[in-house]
Design an enzyme around this catalytic site. Structure first.
Site, PDB file in Angstrom:
ATOM      1  N   ARG A 237      28.540  34.900  34.152  1.00 20.44           N
ATOM      2  CA  ARG A 237      29.729  34.422  33.451  1.00 20.44           C
ATOM      3  C   ARG A 237      30.107  33.056  34.031  1.00 20.44           C
ATOM      4  O   ARG A 237      30.177  32.896  35.253  1.00 20.44           O
ATOM      5  CB  ARG A 237      30.875  35.424  33.660  1.00 20.44           C
ATOM      6  CG  ARG A 237      32.169  35.008  32.987  1.00 20.44           C
ATOM      7  CD  ARG A 237      33.207  36.115  33.038  1.00 20.44           C
ATOM      8  NE  ARG A 237      33.735  36.362  34.367  1.00 20.44           N
ATOM      9  CZ  ARG A 237      34.688  37.250  34.646  1.00 20.44           C
ATOM     10  NH1 ARG A 237      35.202  37.993  33.673  1.00 20.44           N
ATOM     11  NH2 ARG A 237      35.110  37.427  35.876  1.00 20.44           N
TER      12      ARG A 237
ATOM     13  N   SER B 100      46.843  33.903  44.809  1.00 13.57           N
ATOM     14  CA  SER B 100      45.536  34.501  44.510  1.00 13.57           C
ATOM     15  C   SER B 100      44.468  33.933  45.424  1.00 13.57           C
ATOM     16  O   SER B 100      44.535  32.766  45.840  1.00 13.57           O
ATOM     17  CB  SER B 100      45.185  34.185  43.056  1.00 13.57           C
ATOM     18  OG  SER B 100      43.835  34.471  42.801  1.00 13.57           O
TER      19      SER B 100
ATOM     20  N   ASP C 140      62.905  35.617  29.031  1.00 18.18           N
ATOM     21  CA  ASP C 140      61.829  34.650  29.292  1.00 18.18           C
ATOM     22  C   ASP C 140      62.348  33.690  30.365  1.00 18.18           C
ATOM     23  O   ASP C 140      63.327  32.970  30.134  1.00 18.18           O
ATOM     24  CB  ASP C 140      61.503  33.906  27.985  1.00 18.18           C
ATOM     25  CG  ASP C 140      60.449  32.832  28.185  1.00 18.18           C
ATOM     26  OD1 ASP C 140      60.021  32.612  29.339  1.00 18.18           O
ATOM     27  OD2 ASP C 140      60.063  32.212  27.181  1.00 18.18           O
TER      28      ASP C 140
ATOM     29  N   LYS D 186      48.503  28.273  40.712  1.00 13.29           N
ATOM     30  CA  LYS D 186      48.734  28.987  41.980  1.00 13.29           C
ATOM     31  C   LYS D 186      48.731  27.996  43.154  1.00 13.29           C
ATOM     32  O   LYS D 186      49.575  28.058  44.043  1.00 13.29           O
ATOM     33  CB  LYS D 186      47.666  30.066  42.194  1.00 13.29           C
ATOM     34  CG  LYS D 186      47.713  31.192  41.176  1.00 13.29           C
ATOM     35  CD  LYS D 186      48.996  31.992  41.259  1.00 13.29           C
ATOM     36  CE  LYS D 186      49.091  33.082  40.223  1.00 13.29           C
ATOM     37  NZ  LYS D 186      50.425  33.674  40.083  1.00 13.29           N
TER      38      LYS D 186
ATOM     39  N   LEU E 155      36.941  43.556  35.454  1.00 11.71           N
ATOM     40  CA  LEU E 155      35.883  44.564  35.583  1.00 11.71           C
ATOM     41  C   LEU E 155      36.364  46.012  35.402  1.00 11.71           C
ATOM     42  O   LEU E 155      35.805  46.760  34.598  1.00 11.71           O
ATOM     43  CB  LEU E 155      35.206  44.401  36.958  1.00 11.71           C
ATOM     44  CG  LEU E 155      34.103  45.410  37.278  1.00 11.71           C
ATOM     45  CD1 LEU E 155      32.938  45.260  36.327  1.00 11.71           C
ATOM     46  CD2 LEU E 155      33.641  45.241  38.730  1.00 11.71           C
TER      47      LEU E 155
ATOM     48  N   TYR F 273      44.811  28.099  35.396  1.00 20.98           N
ATOM     49  CA  TYR F 273      45.494  29.234  36.026  1.00 20.98           C
ATOM     50  C   TYR F 273      45.454  29.088  37.555  1.00 20.98           C
ATOM     51  O   TYR F 273      46.476  29.171  38.240  1.00 20.98           O
ATOM     52  CB  TYR F 273      44.833  30.558  35.610  1.00 20.98           C
ATOM     53  CG  TYR F 273      45.080  31.694  36.567  1.00 20.98           C
ATOM     54  CD1 TYR F 273      46.283  32.383  36.566  1.00 20.98           C
ATOM     55  CD2 TYR F 273      44.107  32.064  37.519  1.00 20.98           C
ATOM     56  CE1 TYR F 273      46.512  33.402  37.462  1.00 20.98           C
ATOM     57  CE2 TYR F 273      44.336  33.080  38.419  1.00 20.98           C
ATOM     58  CZ  TYR F 273      45.543  33.745  38.395  1.00 20.98           C
ATOM     59  OH  TYR F 273      45.774  34.747  39.311  1.00 20.98           O
TER      60      TYR F 273
ATOM     61  N   ASN G  96      54.484  27.864  31.338  1.00 23.85           N
ATOM     62  CA  ASN G  96      54.973  29.203  31.702  1.00 23.85           C
ATOM     63  C   ASN G  96      55.096  29.369  33.216  1.00 23.85           C
ATOM     64  O   ASN G  96      56.111  29.836  33.717  1.00 23.85           O
ATOM     65  CB  ASN G  96      54.009  30.288  31.199  1.00 23.85           C
ATOM     66  CG  ASN G  96      54.168  30.545  29.728  1.00 23.85           C
ATOM     67  OD1 ASN G  96      55.029  29.948  29.084  1.00 23.85           O
ATOM     68  ND2 ASN G  96      53.337  31.410  29.183  1.00 23.85           N
TER      69      ASN G  96
ATOM     70  N   ALA H 274      56.142  37.095  37.610  1.00 22.16           N
ATOM     71  CA  ALA H 274      56.071  36.635  36.219  1.00 22.16           C
ATOM     72  C   ALA H 274      55.218  35.375  36.100  1.00 22.16           C
ATOM     73  O   ALA H 274      55.566  34.335  36.648  1.00 22.16           O
ATOM     74  CB  ALA H 274      57.477  36.357  35.704  1.00 22.16           C
TER      75      ALA H 274
HETATM   76  C1  UD1 Z   1      39.617  36.624  38.218  1.00 22.58           C
HETATM   77  C2  UD1 Z   1      40.157  35.382  38.856  1.00 22.58           C
HETATM   78  C3  UD1 Z   1      41.341  35.670  39.700  1.00 22.58           C
HETATM   79  C4  UD1 Z   1      42.374  36.390  38.897  1.00 22.58           C
HETATM   80  C5  UD1 Z   1      41.752  37.661  38.362  1.00 22.58           C
HETATM   81  C6  UD1 Z   1      42.760  38.422  37.536  1.00 22.58           C
HETATM   82  C7  UD1 Z   1      38.582  33.624  39.363  1.00 22.58           C
HETATM   83  C8  UD1 Z   1      37.574  33.121  40.308  1.00 22.58           C
HETATM   84  N1  UD1 Z   1      39.151  34.768  39.687  1.00 22.58           N
HETATM   85  O1  UD1 Z   1      39.018  37.383  39.242  1.00 22.58           O
HETATM   86  O2  UD1 Z   1      41.916  34.500  40.182  1.00 22.58           O
HETATM   87  O3  UD1 Z   1      43.483  36.662  39.688  1.00 22.58           O
HETATM   88  O4  UD1 Z   1      40.628  37.333  37.557  1.00 22.58           O
HETATM   89  O5  UD1 Z   1      42.750  38.110  36.218  1.00 22.58           O
HETATM   90  O6  UD1 Z   1      38.861  33.021  38.370  1.00 22.58           O
HETATM   91  N2  UD1 Z   1      32.416  41.474  35.773  1.00 22.58           N
HETATM   92  C9  UD1 Z   1      31.312  41.974  35.113  1.00 22.58           C
HETATM   93  N3  UD1 Z   1      31.480  42.437  33.843  1.00 22.58           N
HETATM   94  C10 UD1 Z   1      32.695  42.440  33.203  1.00 22.58           C
HETATM   95  C11 UD1 Z   1      33.829  41.928  33.891  1.00 22.58           C
HETATM   96  C12 UD1 Z   1      33.649  41.450  35.182  1.00 22.58           C
HETATM   97  O7  UD1 Z   1      30.204  41.987  35.647  1.00 22.58           O
HETATM   98  O8  UD1 Z   1      32.764  42.848  32.038  1.00 22.58           O
HETATM   99  C13 UD1 Z   1      32.262  40.995  37.159  1.00 22.58           C
HETATM  100  C14 UD1 Z   1      32.597  39.525  37.353  1.00 22.58           C
HETATM  101  O9  UD1 Z   1      31.472  38.721  37.139  1.00 22.58           O
HETATM  102  C15 UD1 Z   1      33.059  39.525  38.809  1.00 22.58           C
HETATM  103  C16 UD1 Z   1      33.672  40.913  39.007  1.00 22.58           C
HETATM  104  O10 UD1 Z   1      33.168  41.712  37.952  1.00 22.58           O
HETATM  105  O11 UD1 Z   1      31.966  39.409  39.646  1.00 22.58           O
HETATM  106  C17 UD1 Z   1      35.177  40.914  38.956  1.00 22.58           C
HETATM  107  O12 UD1 Z   1      35.590  40.226  37.791  1.00 22.58           O
HETATM  108  P1  UD1 Z   1      37.115  40.202  37.325  1.00 22.58           P
HETATM  109  O13 UD1 Z   1      37.674  41.573  37.340  1.00 22.58           O
HETATM  110  O14 UD1 Z   1      37.169  39.439  36.037  1.00 22.58           O
HETATM  111  O15 UD1 Z   1      37.869  39.406  38.470  1.00 22.58           O
HETATM  112  P2  UD1 Z   1      37.566  37.967  39.107  1.00 22.58           P
HETATM  113  O16 UD1 Z   1      36.757  37.126  38.192  1.00 22.58           O
HETATM  114  O17 UD1 Z   1      37.066  38.189  40.473  1.00 22.58           O
END
Ligand code: UD1
Length: 341
Positions: A295, A125, A59, A154, A201, A150, A101, A83
């Site tokens: 969201r 990021s 750690d 950064k 996503l 978070y 952390n 990390a």
């Molecule tokens: C987020 C963070 C980013 C971080 C990354 C990794 C922000 C603005 N961005 O990116 O800094 O490095 O996570 O953890 O905080 N979506 C859906 N359905 C889902 C999941 C996601 O529609 O179930 C959509 C979201 O609304 C977004 C896109 O998919 O438009 C990407 O989402 P996601 O993969 O969570 O990444 P970010 O939010 O872009």
């Protein structure tokens, strides 16, 4: 062989970077506390690179432990610092955990190797840009107030590194601002391993396709974008990993001094619905998805200007959205057939 310390080297981006370091003739030394990764990734890495890389379970918030590590590994020429805690939602609920952390680990590593001419790569990021006023966003766009603890870690870390350089540190530093890393290694032996319900996503897509989740919700279709869903700049994790090697190479070049920052993206945005379509078309799998509400905290659209990365870092992406989806799917199938735990 130049030895590179890879903190968080068992994680998603870290493990892919270990492979690219070996491919480019470096010797990676991994340090990871395994808080968000699996010890078996070491065996998976060995299958790809042909040997088990050096690994320390530690750690990085443990100051004495980091000093002992620096004594055991004195001839490190570069550090790639992955990390960190990275779940945006969790950081809102547990801000102090995130500040602790992400800062203690960074400070301990920097202090342990200070005084040595080490090349330091920091994982930043695109979240530092918030919702940019101009797209594609360039590195000199203003940093917007952070949306989450978070994101704030950064931003502050980048500022800390700039201040350290102004004070005449022996480190050379490159901060890499990632857009949305997805996909997996072409061997399907390493990839993203979300703990619990995925927040991001692409792991949610692949887990839905394999039947671990019933359906995926598209977070909003009323944004000001061509199909109403949010736009992001998705980048293949292997392309991203290669950029870390390019950053080390640039710093090894005598003419690089001080600090610089680069966008790591493809330069092209895709909507959530386009990603879903690319997944379906490139894998032949049908995805059960529904449109849901927005969201909280989501940015409408962001994609990167990668001109500086092309010109100065001499790096650009090679892998397209279909390859990102196919490789993520191959990894999901592999992990379903060969669970690590
Ligand atoms: C987020 C963070 C980013 C971080 C990354 C990794 C922000 C603005 N961005 O990116 O800094 O490095 O996570 O953890 O905080 N979506 C859906 N359905 C889902 C999941 C996601 O529609 O179930 C959509 C979201 O609304 C977004 C896109 O998919 O438009 C990407 O989402 P996601 O993969 O969570 O990444 P970010 O939010 O872009």
């Amino acid at each position: 062989m130049a030895k590179i310390l890879v903190t968080g080297g068992m994680g998603f981006i870290g493990s892919h970077t270990v492979v690219e370091l070996v491919n480019s003739g470096y010797e990676p030394v991994i340090v990871d506390d395994l808080s968000n990764s699996d010890p078996k990734i070491l065996d998976q890495l060995a299958k790809i690179i042909g040997y088990k890389p050096t690994f320390y379970k530690l750690d990085l918030c443990d100051e004495n432990g980091v000093y002992q590590l620096a004594e055991k590994e004195p001839d490190i020429t570069g550090i790639i610092h992955f990390a960190a805690s990275k779940a945006v939602g969790e950081s809102v609920q547990h801000p102090l955990k995130y500040y602790r952390n992400n800062f203690f680990s960074l400070l301990n590593v920097l202090n342990a190797y200070k005084g040595k001419p080490v090349n330091f790569v920091f994982s930043s990021s695109c979240t530092v840009y918030g919702q940019p006023d101009v797209l594609p966003v360039t590195e000199d766009a203003p940093v917007k107030p952070a949306e989450s603890p978070y994101g704030n870690t950064k931003q502050i870390a980048e500022e800390m590194l700039v201040d350290m350089q102004k004070a005449g540190s022996r480190y050379k530093v490159i901060a890499l601002r990632y857009f949305n890393p997805v996909g997996a290694h072409s061997s399907a032996l390493i990839g993203e391993l979300p703990i619990g319900i995925p927040q991001n996503l692409v792991p949610f897509i692949t887990q839905t396709a394999i039947g671990k989740r019933e359906k995926i919700t598209v977070f909003g279709d009323d944004y000001n974008t061509p199909d109403g869903s949010c736009i992001r700049d998705y980048i293949h994790v292997v392309d991203l990993a290669k950029a870390h090697v390019a950053a080390l190479r640039l710093m090894e070049n005598g003419s690089f001094t001080g600090y610089d920052v680069f966008n790591l993206g493809t330069g092209k945005g895709s909507t959530v619905l386009e990603v879903i379509r690319a997944f379906e078309n490139s894998t032949g799998e049908k995805l059960n998805y529904v449109i849901g509400p927005r969201r909280e905290g989501d940015i409408e659209k962001v994609w990167g200007d990668v001109t500086k990365s092309k010109n100065v870092l001499k790096w650009q992406t090679e892998l397209d959205l279909d390859t990102m989806m196919q490789s993520a799917w191959e990894w999901e199938k592999y992990i379903a057939a060969n669970p690590l735990n």
